[in-house]
Design an enzyme around this catalytic site. Structure first.
Site: not given
Ligand SMILES: Cc1cc2nc3c(=O)[nH]c(=O)nc-3n(C[C@H](O)[C@H](O)[C@H](O)COP(=O)(O)OP(=O)(O)OC[C@H]3O[C@@H](n4cnc5c(N)ncnc54)[C@H](O)[C@@H]3O)c2cc1C
Ligand SMILES: Cc1cc2nc3c(=O)[nH]c(=O)nc-3n(C[C@H](O)[C@H](O)[C@H](O)COP(=O)(O)O)c2cc1C
Ligand code: FES
Lengths: 303, 257
Positions: A21, A45-46, A73, A130, A192, A243-244
């Site tokens: 996202s 997207k959020g 956001l 978030c 996140n 993550g990465g």
């Protein structure tokens, strides 16, 4: 050709590669670069109840092997998503998952009630992590009590697959994961962004308008891998790792650590075609290692 | 317009001074159509300190030779690494990105660029010339080394120059050049350069009721409208500079001018 299918709750994905996202728009942004239908899924997207303008510019800072963002956001709200965006993407032959964000419990519930009715949205990802909004957001994801509360309310209101996205900015991510599992989440996704900061030594000012922001990219990968490993030991529901992740070997590492599926985030900015490449390379990796089904890799870490 | 992700081959890398260079990039395939104001997101290889792509404007395109030119100022590690590219090396571009300048409804316009802000202006001048729109060009910089491509610009119109130290053209800020006294005789001002300079131009244009377009250089991550990092505040809310810009009419922007 290996069998790349994986299952999250009752939902089957054609392969374990999803897009994260906030890093893949709604899909059309990437149509010139790849075949969206080749992906396991896209997470948009959020989305919040009301439209949000997001934070002031500057919202981005490059950091060693990564970046900080403080987008906050920005989105047009759930009704605009349903009326203006959904009709243009519902034909994709892949799972479209909406990342649901909010600052009030009631808002989360109202949003998911509206999403229930959308035929081509088989799942939501509940964003309780978030770091870039003042109220709510990450606050829901940093204590077991509030994570429990929001998951319970959303579970009661949403009838399809529920993924809860966890924040790494906590003392024990496994405890939070267990709490949301207990409330009926079908899956957890992590991580996140990691709360971080960047300073301009010349001007003596913070680079982001919000002073702090969320760190992503290869620099967070070791943290994410460790957390995916810990959480997958702690819960029985499937874990989605991110993550990465920049390439297919990163993806394989997350599967080995215990993830059932993975998400590609910041890497989309460096190579907008990378997510499809990872699908094909994962397939080739399985063939080269005589693995018939990608499922065999999940939690396959040898210790 | 369709966007591409392509490896292009360096066919020239010309140093203009310590700080500026022009890259010439070519391809075995025909280059796609590109418009003035558009840019490319360039991947910087061989430097682990550079993570994101770098946005660089289309400076000029020679379709006959199939060469795309980019004018770059060295300001940090990314641009420094690009400056070391050698002929026959390849570089990966996502392009063409962004919108273009409005060239409709005008017959007589002025283009103003400070320092590296002239980068998108040469290709704009070429297009205006093709459309038989009279262009006047105003170039500015701290000193004569910052005045770039004046000879190229002369092909397309009269060129006026200002340097802060007076080493070339008039002495003083570009916004005070004598041609600015005649601003109201032009139908549109196009401008690109440092933000404070663009704001001064915008204020003068607004006061004299001359239509004005500026090209913004907000920091970017994706360049394709996915990350929402590059936004500018407009009358219709936050807009992505990478997809709805980089060119904006000053009436759209919420600038305090
Ligand atoms: C649409 C667009 C078109 C551009 N066209 C050109 C061009 O044609 N030629 C050219 O030389 N440059 C152009 N730029 C600017 C160029 O992208 C930056 O100078 C470059 O990314 C800097 O990278 P670096 O690694 O060398 O410097 P960095 O190490 O990233 O930065 C060095 C210093 O410059 C500052 N800086 C970096 N980027 C920006 C920015 N976008 N705005 C303000 N300050 C910044 C940083 O804060 C830092 O102080 C353009 C930018 C955009 C958004
Ligand atoms: C610019 C940007 C915007 C993001 N927006 C959201 C968002 O709206 N909702 C969300 O749950 N995560 C969001 N994220 C977090 C990513 O989905 C992902 O969790 C994080 O970046 C780590 O993965 P990566 O290192 O692969 O990018 C955003 C990340 C970035 C870089
Ligand atoms: S740079 Fe990502 S939206 Fe503009």
């Amino acid at each position: 050709m290996a069998d790349l299918k994986v299952k999250i709750g009752a939902l089957e994905f054609k392969n374990p590669v999803l897009t994260a996202s906030g890093t893949f728009g709604y899909g059309p942004e990437f149509e010139d670069f790849l075949n969206i239908d080749s992906l396991g899924g896209i997470i948009v997207k959020g989305t919040t109840l009301e439209a949000r303008q997001g934070n002031a510019y500057p919202r981005m800072a490059e950091t060693p092997a990564g970046m900080l963002n403080a987008v906050g956001l920005q989105n047009k709200g759930v009704d605009a998503f349903i009326n203006d965006i959904y009709p243009n993407i519902k034909h994709y032959n892949t799972h479209i998952i909406v990342n649901v964000s909010g600052s009030k419990l009631e808002d989360y519930v109202t949003v998911v009630e509206k999403l229930n009715d959308l035929e081509h949205i088989p799942a939501i990802e509940l964003n309780i992590s978030c770091p870039n909004v003042k109220q709510g957001g990450m606050a829901f994801g940093t204590s077991c009590a509030s994570a429990t509360e929001v998951t319970k309310a959303v579970r009661a209101a949403y009838h399809k697959t529920l993924i809860v996205k966890l924040s790494p900015n906590v003392t024990s991510i496994s405890e939070i994961a267990k709490a949301v599992e207990d409330e009926g989440a079908d899956s957890v996704s992590l991580i996140n962004t990691v709360l971080g900061m960047a300073i301009d030594a010349e001007s003596r000012r913070p680079i982001l308008s919000t002073i702090t922001g969320g760190l992503s990219g290869p620099c967070v990968k070791p943290i994410a891998l460790r957390m995916v490993w810990q959480v997958s030991q702690a819960v029985k529901i499937p874990v989605i790792g991110l993550g990465g992740i920049m390439n297919f070997t990163d993806a394989v590492e997350f599967l080995l650590a215990g993830a059932t599926a993975i998400q590609v985030g910041t890497a989309n900015f460096i190579d907008p075609a990378i997510s499809e490449k990872i699908v094909h390379q994962l397939d080739a990796y399985c063939d080269n290692h005589r693995i018939r089904a990608v499922k065999e890799l999940i939690g396959g870490l040898i210790v | 317009m369709k966007k591409y992700i392509n490896d292009l081959t360096v066919c020239s890398n010309r140093r203009l001074s310590d700080d500026y260079f022009i890259l010439g990039l070519t391809s075995s395939n025909a280059l796609p159509e590109m418009l003035p104001g558009q840019f490319a997101e360039i991947k910087v290889d061989n430097n682990p300190n550079v993570f994101l792509r770098r946005p660089i404007s289309i400076h000029d395109v020679d379709y006959a030779k199939n060469v795309l030119y980019m004018l770059v100022k060295i300001v940090g590690q990314g641009t420094q690494t690009l400056s070391t590219l050698k002929v026959n090396e390849t570089v990966n571009l996502v392009y063409p990105l962004g919108n273009t300048f409005n060239m409709d409804g005008v017959t007589n316009v002025i283009l103003a660029g400070g320092g590296c802000g002239i980068a998108p202006m040469l290709y704009l001048a070429r297009h205006l010339h093709q459309k038989h729109i009279k262009a006047t060009i105003l170039l500015g910089g701290r000193t004569m080394i910052d005045i770039l491509e004046a000879k190229e610009f002369k092909k397309y119109g009269d060129v006026f120059i200002s340097t802060d130290d007076g080493s070339m053209g008039e002495k003083g800020f570009i916004t005070n050049n004598s041609i600015m006294k005649k601003l109201s005789s032009f139908q549109r001002l196009y401008c690109c350069g440092p933000l404070p300079m663009m704001k001064v131009f915008a204020a003068i244009a607004k006061q004299q009721q001359v239509d004005c377009e500026v090209s913004l250089e907000n920091t970017m991550a994706c360049g394709i409208g996915a990350c929402l990092c590059c936004v500018a505040e407009t009358d219709k809310g936050n807009k992505c500079v990478c997809t709805e810009g980089p060119v904006f009419n000053i009436n759209q922007l919420k600038w305090q001018i």
